[in-house]
Design a protein around this motif. Structure first.
Motif, short mmCIF file in Angstrom:
data_model
loop_
_atom_site.label_atom_id
_atom_site.label_comp_id
_atom_site.label_asym_id
_atom_site.label_seq_id
_atom_site.Cartn_x
_atom_site.Cartn_y
_atom_site.Cartn_z
N ALA A 132 -10.66 -16.75 -68.87
CA ALA A 132 -9.51 -16.45 -69.75
C ALA A 132 -8.22 -16.91 -69.10
N ALA A 133 -8.10 -16.74 -67.78
CA ALA A 133 -6.88 -17.16 -67.07
C ALA A 133 -6.71 -18.66 -67.12
N LEU A 134 -7.85 -19.33 -66.90
CA LEU A 134 -7.78 -20.81 -66.93
C LEU A 134 -7.42 -21.30 -68.32
N ALA A 135 -7.95 -20.61 -69.32
CA ALA A 135 -7.63 -21.00 -70.69
C ALA A 135 -6.14 -20.82 -70.99
N GLU A 136 -5.63 -19.71 -70.44
CA GLU A 136 -4.18 -19.45 -70.65
C GLU A 136 -3.33 -20.51 -69.98
N ILE A 137 -3.77 -20.90 -68.77
CA ILE A 137 -3.01 -21.93 -68.04
C ILE A 137 -3.07 -23.23 -68.81
N ALA A 138 -4.23 -23.54 -69.31
CA ALA A 138 -4.38 -24.79 -70.05
C ALA A 138 -3.52 -24.77 -71.31
N SER A 139 -3.49 -23.61 -71.96
CA SER A 139 -2.68 -23.51 -73.18
C SER A 139 -1.19 -23.68 -72.88
N ARG A 140 -0.78 -23.04 -71.76
CA ARG A 140 0.63 -23.14 -71.38
C ARG A 140 0.98 -24.58 -71.04
N GLU A 141 0.15 -25.27 -70.31
CA GLU A 141 0.42 -26.66 -69.95
C GLU A 141 0.48 -27.53 -71.20
N ALA A 142 -0.41 -27.20 -72.15
CA ALA A 142 -0.37 -27.97 -73.39
C ALA A 142 0.95 -27.76 -74.13
N ASP A 143 1.38 -26.49 -74.12
CA ASP A 143 2.68 -26.20 -74.77
C ASP A 143 3.81 -26.95 -74.08
N GLU A 144 3.78 -26.90 -72.74
CA GLU A 144 4.86 -27.57 -71.99
C GLU A 144 4.83 -29.07 -72.26
N LYS A 145 3.62 -29.63 -72.34
CA LYS A 145 3.51 -31.06 -72.59
C LYS A 145 4.04 -31.40 -73.99
N ALA A 146 3.70 -30.52 -74.92
CA ALA A 146 4.16 -30.74 -76.30
C ALA A 146 5.69 -30.65 -76.37
N ALA A 147 6.24 -29.65 -75.60
CA ALA A 147 7.71 -29.48 -75.59
C ALA A 147 8.37 -30.70 -74.98
N ALA A 148 7.74 -31.19 -73.88
CA ALA A 148 8.30 -32.37 -73.22
C ALA A 148 8.26 -33.57 -74.15
N GLU A 149 7.15 -33.68 -74.87
CA GLU A 149 7.04 -34.81 -75.78
C GLU A 149 8.09 -34.69 -76.90
N ILE A 150 8.28 -33.47 -77.36
CA ILE A 150 9.33 -33.25 -78.39
C ILE A 150 10.71 -33.62 -77.86
N GLN A 151 10.99 -33.22 -76.60
CA GLN A 151 12.29 -33.52 -75.98
C GLN A 151 12.49 -35.02 -75.86
N VAL A 152 11.40 -35.69 -75.43
CA VAL A 152 11.49 -37.16 -75.30
C VAL A 152 11.73 -37.78 -76.66
N ALA A 153 11.05 -37.26 -77.66
CA ALA A 153 11.21 -37.80 -79.01
C ALA A 153 12.65 -37.60 -79.50
N ARG A 154 13.18 -36.40 -79.20
CA ARG A 154 14.56 -36.13 -79.60
C ARG A 154 15.54 -37.08 -78.90
N GLN A 155 15.34 -37.25 -77.59
CA GLN A 155 16.24 -38.13 -76.82
C GLN A 155 16.14 -39.57 -77.32
N THR A 156 14.90 -39.95 -77.62
CA THR A 156 14.71 -41.32 -78.13
C THR A 156 15.41 -41.49 -79.47
N ALA A 157 15.28 -40.47 -80.31
CA ALA A 157 15.92 -40.53 -81.62
C ALA A 157 17.45 -40.56 -81.48
N HIS A 158 18.01 -39.74 -80.51
CA HIS A 158 19.45 -39.69 -80.29
C HIS A 158 19.96 -41.04 -79.77
N ALA A 159 19.18 -41.59 -78.83
CA ALA A 159 19.57 -42.88 -78.26
C ALA A 159 19.55 -43.95 -79.34
N GLU A 160 18.58 -43.87 -80.19
CA GLU A 160 18.50 -44.85 -81.28
C GLU A 160 19.70 -44.69 -82.23
N LYS A 161 20.01 -43.42 -82.46
CA LYS A 161 21.16 -43.15 -83.32
C LYS A 161 22.45 -43.66 -82.70
#
Length: 391
Positions: free
Chosen positions: A6-35
């Motif tokens: 269960a702990a490992l699953a939680e860690i994996a879920s958290r890392e997935a969230d962080e990766k998704a957030a990072a990807e969202i941030q990169v997408a936002r920055q890319t969109a802003h730079a394009e703008k």
């Protein structure tokens, strides 16, 4: 084991969230730079369009100030950045050209001004030359009608008026006069009687001495002025009595003066009738009225004695002559065409007469009386301002 899973699953879920957030941030920055890129491109396009418009407006006007204003308007917009240096360079060049044009314009204006001044000066000099050619000379004569007095031209000038011989002749002071004409002789009975007939005026007495060419006597100041006005009306010219300054300048010989004490000589016998020679025989000694009258002292026909430097007769002796001035003290400073005091109860007469001694026949000697006084030793002569003659 299940808890660890269960702990490992939680860690994996958290890392997935962080990766998704990072990807969202990169997408936002890319969109802003394009703008930002697109916005920058848009501003750049607008800047280029504005610069093109600026160059078009500059080319459309020939006025340097307007060209400068167009470039300055371009620089006032903050988003215009691509051609700031170009605009600044153009403004500096235009201002330099503007300065050069101002220098050229000033030189042209100075040249026009100098040319205009030269033209005015040349016209002034030409007028002076024309005036010289037109101007009469000292001694030239003028007569407006056979029945009117002959006039003699007196060129204007500066002289020292007065003397130290008598208190009322002081102070000696400089006087400048304009050109004028003055009577060659005192007004005669012959001339004055024409006026009396024309105006139905009573004729003055001749004291039993004769009329004709003798100087008129028994006329007061107002009579003399009335005669001047009559001559002025006949001729359309402003004849008048001489001022005291005009009288003395003319009697002294004007600009031809040789500095004589009397009008034309230092010997009164040569130029005038006075107490020693106006009688049936020459007298000697001091003035004695009774002796002069007993010896038949009187006036004499004009022009029998020597003329002065200007060709004027009888300005010393024969008859005293009314002037236009009220009697008063002389001014001490330089005078230009003086006319005497502005008020006063007495009027000046000059020149001495047949009954005066030599001292009172000097050109600087002054006498006075009330305007209504009539005497057998007072007459007058006329003056005419020369500019009025030439129109």
């Amino acid at each position: 084991i299940s808890s660890r899973i269960a702990a490992l699953a939680e860690i994996a879920s958290r890392e997935a969230d962080e990766k998704a957030a990072a990807e969202i941030q990169v997408a936002r920055q890319t969109a802003h730079a394009e703008k930002e890129k697109k916005n920058s491109q848009r501003l750049q396009q607008q800047d280029e369009a504005a610069w093109k418009t600026t160059l078009t407006e500059v080319a459309a006007t020939e006025d340097i100030a307007e060209k400068i204003a167009v470039f300055e308007a371009y620089l006032e917009v903050e988003t215009h950045t691509a051609h700031v240096e170009d605009a600044d360079t153009q403004i500096l060049q235009l201002k330099a050209a503007q300065h050069r044009l101002r220098i050229v314009a000033k030189k042209a204006e100075d040249a026009r001004r100098l040319a205009a001044e030269k033209e005015v000066e040349n016209a002034r000099l030409a007028a002076i030359e024309a005036e010289k050619k037109q101007r009469p000379e000292n001694g030239d004569t003028l007569r407006d009608a056979p029945e009117l007095p002959e006039m003699v031209f007196v060129a204007g000038g500066t002289f020292q008026m007065g003397s130290n011989e008598s208190d009322n002749e002081k102070p000696i002071h400089p006087v400048t006069l304009s050109d004028y004409y003055i009577g060659k002789y005192p007004v005669t009975f012959e001339e004055y009687e024409i006026f009396c007939t024309a105006t139905k005026r009573e004729k003055p007495t001749d004291n039993g001495w004769g009329r004709g060419k003798r100087p008129v006597i028994d006329v007061d100041h107002e009579d003399a002025i009335a005669y001047c006005a009559w001559v002025a009306q006949k001729t359309g010219k402003k004849y008048r009595l001489p001022t005291e300054a005009e009288w003395e300048f003319a009697a002294s010989g004007g600009t031809l003066s040789k500095g004589f004490a009397f009008a034309g000589s230092n010997n009164l016998e040569e130029v005038g009738w006075y107490d020693k020679n106006s009688d049936d025989k020459k007298l000697a000694g001091n003035f004695v009225y009774g002796i002069i009258m007993a010896n038949n002292g009187k006036t004499h026909p004009v022009g029998q004695k020597k003329a002065n430097e200007l060709g004027l007769f009888d300005m010393s002796g024969n008859v005293c002559e009314w002037c236009s001035d009220s009697y008063g003290d002389y001014a001490s400073d330089r005078q230009l065409n003086p006319t005497g005091p502005t008020s006063g109860a007495l009027r000046v007469y000059r020149g001495g007469s047949w009954i005066y001694d030599a001292r009172d026949c000097r050109v600087s000697s002054r006498s006075h009386n009330t305007p209504s006084y009539r005497g057998k030793y007072i007459g007058f002569r006329l003056v005419l301002f020369a500019l009025l003659v030439r129109g």
